[in-house]
Write an enzyme that holds these catalytic residues in place. Structure first.
Site, PDB file in Angstrom:
ATOM      1  N   LYS A 139      35.025  20.838 -24.327  1.00 50.77           N
ATOM      2  CA  LYS A 139      33.911  20.605 -23.407  1.00 50.77           C
ATOM      3  C   LYS A 139      32.698  21.460 -23.748  1.00 50.77           C
ATOM      4  CE  LYS A 139      36.350  18.525 -19.532  1.00 50.77           C
ATOM      5  NZ  LYS A 139      36.728  18.607 -18.112  1.00 50.77           N
ATOM      6  N   ARG A 143      45.107  19.558 -20.005  1.00 56.40           N
ATOM      7  CA  ARG A 143      44.707  18.215 -20.455  1.00 56.40           C
ATOM      8  C   ARG A 143      43.867  18.379 -21.721  1.00 56.40           C
ATOM      9  NH1 ARG A 143      40.430  14.558 -19.622  1.00 56.40           N
ATOM     10  NH2 ARG A 143      41.081  12.372 -19.452  1.00 56.40           N
TER      11      ARG A 143
END
Length: 391
Positions: free
Chosen positions: A338, A373
């Site tokens: 991210k 995740r």
């Protein structure tokens, strides 16, 4: 004569070097385990009582500098002491049915002694076992997810998932709508056409736990009919009024994620006074809703790294993971590749963020996060296995 003295970062880790009576170990643990409890929004008169009781027990408590003069109405309280000292204070406060002290006593006791379930039942006889950090592999059947290498075409799906399964993935998370910052919503029919064939293919070829990443009740229901075990809802059941009905009917595990706004607008100047406190309050409300229907044993929480969060918010969430664990439900972190990692490493693109991702993974495993995740299953699972041998 000389003596060797060493300092232990984890004092109780030295018990096995002493040869103590096994019956004495719980006693040493209570005396030697240092605890800090952060209690939010305590009436100032109650805060002063807590501080005095902690001092009397041999510990201490930090309160707002104006608490002693009552120039404020409420303050957060940080208690500091051993587990044994906290036990003494909890017993004392339980006998004080005024200013909320008895309720604070109960909340402190629950925080210290209630335990997260060690396993979670799933549909179709499956279950999640939380004996280590589990790896959830991301399968994006989308054309526009932020990390291009995670976009899977139908003719690539079997090989893509097979590699994950061979590498030891615990959960396969299939999503048909990108929720990257600035993304538009995908029409229902289009999402169904992406997701359902992918689920059918995975179910037909692999014995693996499957999660569907959607906030649409129709997508969730059709996926559950096909045998999906988990609904991963970025809106925490808020965007679609019928999602709760679907969850109640099929009783999957439910991942409740925190997000400020929606993907299209969530990164337009998000702001928090205390990001962790606000997210915790959000989860308390959401968990209470599911508890009313007897589904709180199926809840997993996700603080939503990057979803309506600034760089400093994401870092603060990670630094304070222990507070999310206090809710006693499984904790999922989705950090893989991210933008906050790119920002921390000088603005590098998603394709170059693997090492940064693995650093966060190692940190999360040490913090005993329950599910991670990720895009890169093999690399992250190696980190999990290695760190698990050291903690």
């Amino acid at each position: 004569m000389s003596f060797l003295v060493t300092k232990l970062d984890e004092p109780l880790a030295g018990l096995d070097k002493i040869g103590v009576d096994p019956a004495s170990i719980p006693i040493f643990q209570k005396k030697g385990q240092f605890i800090g409890l952060l209690i939010y929004d305590v009436p100032v008169i109650a805060a002063n009582v807590i501080k005095q009781e902690m001092l009397a027990a041999g510990g201490d408590a930090a309160v707002h500098r104006s608490a002693i003069t009552h120039k404020i109405e409420k303050t957060n309280v940080l208690t500091l002491g051993t587990l044994a000292q906290h036990d003494k204070v909890i017993r004392k406060l339980a006998m004080m049915p005024y200013w909320g002290l008895d309720l604070i006593s109960q909340a402190m006791k629950e925080c210290l002694y209630s335990e997260m379930p060690k396993e979670m039942p799933l549909p179709n006889g499956k279950k999640l076992v939380f004996d280590r950090t589990l790896i959830m592999g991301i399968v994006n059947v989308t054309p526009d997810s932020f990390y291009a290498a995670s976009r899977v075409q139908k003719d690539q799906l079997l090989d893509y998932v097979a590699k994950m399964v061979q590498n030891g993935v615990d959960i396969v998370d299939i999503g048909g709508e990108s929720t990257r910052p600035g993304s538009d919503r995908v029409p229902l029919d289009e999402e169904l056409n992406r997701v359902l064939p992918a689920i059918e293919l995975v179910k037909a070829n692999f014995d693996v736990i499957i999660s569907v990443d959607t906030y649409k009740s129709k997508v969730a229901e059709e996926a559950l009919k096909l045998g999906v075990h988990i609904v991963n809802d970025i809106s925490a059941l808020r965007f679609d009024g019928k999602m709760l009905e679907v969850v109640l009917k099929y009783k999957p595990a439910v991942i409740l994620m925190h997000m400020k706004g929606e993907p299209k607008t969530m990164q337009q100047n998000p702001y928090y006074e205390d990001v962790v406190k606000e997210i915790l309050e959000f989860f308390v409300e959401r968990i209470s809703l599911l508890k009313k229907y007897g589904l709180d044993d199926r809840v997993i929480i996700d603080p939503g790294i990057g979803f309506g969060k600034r760089f400093e918010d994401n870092i603060e969430i990670l630094k304070r993971l222990d507070q999310f664990k206090s809710l006693k439900v499984p904790l999922l972190i989705g950090h893989s590749r991210k933008s906050f990692i790119g920002h921390a490493l000088g603005g590098i693109p998603a394709e170059e963020r693997l090492f940064g991702t693995l650093a966060v993974t190692a940190y999360c495993v040490m913090k005993k996060v329950n599910i991670l995740r990720v895009h890169d299953v093999a690399e992250n699972l190696q980190i999990v296995k290695m760190i698990s041998q050291l903690i």
